[in-house]
Design a protein around this motif. Sequence first.
Motif, mmCIF file in Angstrom:
data_model
loop_
_atom_site.group_PDB
_atom_site.id
_atom_site.type_symbol
_atom_site.label_atom_id
_atom_site.label_comp_id
_atom_site.label_asym_id
_atom_site.label_seq_id
_atom_site.Cartn_x
_atom_site.Cartn_y
_atom_site.Cartn_z
ATOM 1 N N LYS A 249 44.018 17.090 -4.308
ATOM 2 C CA LYS A 249 42.899 16.592 -3.204
ATOM 3 C C LYS A 249 42.927 17.056 -1.800
ATOM 4 C CE LYS A 249 38.749 13.202 -2.479
ATOM 5 N NZ LYS A 249 38.530 11.831 -2.777
ATOM 6 N N SER A 250 43.946 17.133 -1.472
ATOM 7 C CA SER A 250 44.153 17.417 -0.093
ATOM 8 C C SER A 250 44.620 18.749 -0.314
ATOM 9 C CB SER A 250 45.229 17.194 0.436
ATOM 10 O OG SER A 250 46.855 17.273 -0.719
ATOM 11 N N THR B 173 37.960 16.405 -7.013
ATOM 12 C CA THR B 173 36.507 16.743 -7.009
ATOM 13 C C THR B 173 36.886 18.396 -7.508
ATOM 14 O OG1 THR B 173 37.547 18.707 -5.452
ATOM 15 C CG2 THR B 173 36.632 16.118 -4.197
ATOM 16 N N VAL C 199 34.696 17.491 7.553
ATOM 17 C CA VAL C 199 35.771 17.776 5.966
ATOM 18 C C VAL C 199 34.491 18.507 4.426
ATOM 19 C CG1 VAL C 199 37.080 16.436 4.903
ATOM 20 C CG2 VAL C 199 37.364 16.148 7.257
ATOM 21 N N ARG C 200 35.346 18.966 4.328
ATOM 22 C CA ARG C 200 34.589 20.030 3.021
ATOM 23 C C ARG C 200 35.417 20.024 1.870
ATOM 24 N NH1 ARG C 200 28.710 19.469 4.087
ATOM 25 N NH2 ARG C 200 28.471 20.725 6.701
ATOM 26 N N PHE C 201 34.891 20.224 0.670
ATOM 27 C CA PHE C 201 35.472 20.816 -0.280
ATOM 28 C C PHE C 201 35.487 21.315 -0.806
ATOM 29 C CE2 PHE C 201 36.192 15.868 0.208
ATOM 30 C CZ PHE C 201 37.789 15.554 -0.215
ATOM 31 N N TYR C 202 36.242 22.641 -1.395
ATOM 32 C CA TYR C 202 35.776 24.195 -1.827
ATOM 33 C C TYR C 202 35.242 23.573 -3.300
ATOM 34 C CZ TYR C 202 38.415 26.899 1.760
ATOM 35 O OH TYR C 202 39.502 27.141 2.807
ATOM 36 N N ARG D 164 41.011 20.780 0.284
ATOM 37 C CA ARG D 164 39.513 19.748 1.483
ATOM 38 C C ARG D 164 40.588 21.236 2.105
ATOM 39 N NH1 ARG D 164 41.610 14.716 2.754
ATOM 40 N NH2 ARG D 164 43.485 15.512 3.396
ATOM 41 N N TYR D 165 39.317 20.986 3.028
ATOM 42 C CA TYR D 165 38.775 21.925 4.822
ATOM 43 C C TYR D 165 37.736 21.424 5.457
ATOM 44 C CZ TYR D 165 34.613 24.262 3.474
ATOM 45 O OH TYR D 165 33.460 24.721 2.848
#
Length: 329
Positions: free
Chosen positions: A265-266, A217, A277-280, A269-270
């Motif tokens: 990727k983990s 990401t 689930v979102r990705f900064y 993620r938050y």
Amino acid sequence: MTNFFKIVGVLFFCVILSNCQKSDSATVSIRDYSDQYKADIVLIEAYLKTHKFSVDADQNVTFSDASADGSDAIWHNPNLTSRVVTYNNVDHTVYYVKLQDGVGESPTNVDNALVAYKGIGLDGTVFDFNNNPTIPLYLPGTIVGWSEILPKFKTGTITDNINNGTSTYANFGAGIMFLPSGVAYFNNALTNLTSYSPIIFTFKLYNVSRNDQDGDTIPSYLEDIDGDGYLYNLASGVANPDDTDHDGIPNFLDTDDDGDLQLTKSEVRYLDSRGDVRFYPYQGVTVDNPLTLYVDESKGIPSRTGTAPNFIIDYTTPTRLRRHLDPTW
């Protein structure tokens, strides 16, 4: 399992790089790379000392013979410069001329670049051209010369023509590169180009599109730690500054950038305030969008300083050590 995916990613990249540098046409026996470079550079420098060029308003280039004393030759042009490209254990001097720098963004050597170009042999024969490109070049899959020189240029401005669906480009980077065969087609022959030919490309850099080769990401160009535009090394035995954990896999191909056995990727993620689930983003925006109630877009990938339980979390400082590059987190 993490190491398996790392290895697969690197092998895939190597196969793509190897295959796409070759044409579909006939090949001949392999010569010694060093010997061939020595022959090529003599021809290229002789060309630079005996030819000049002119440029029209749209950065189209025309070559002609220099004057008898060579005072107007390309060799004396103040915009002629060079870059040493180490490839196949040979240091290739690649000359290039910057006709126009461009006003936009530069590609890295792992991006896609939309480029208008003309390929010319030293005898003046045109062997390839694309005046109106619609498909970008995948730079890791081109001949080495493209991926080594284009990061030195920038894109321009784009105006979309709604009436006919075309685009108009202005203020783009434009240049000329003079490539020894070792960073061009080497022993491959093309239509109107024999094997082991040093070549010239004139080009206009219209646009750049980014890739995320390892699917973490984070766009690969943001994994260029030292910001030089080159994310993989062609030279062997040289440390790559874009390999955070020094495992031999550059970050743009590494699914675990900091070597802490957690997938990148983990680590970016938050869960938002609604539990989704979102990705900064790599860097947050200046102002949070009030219409997205469950997401704070101003927060980029966080960093952590201090000691437990009083850690200080930073989401915005541009130079922060982001979590996915911090093996202590």
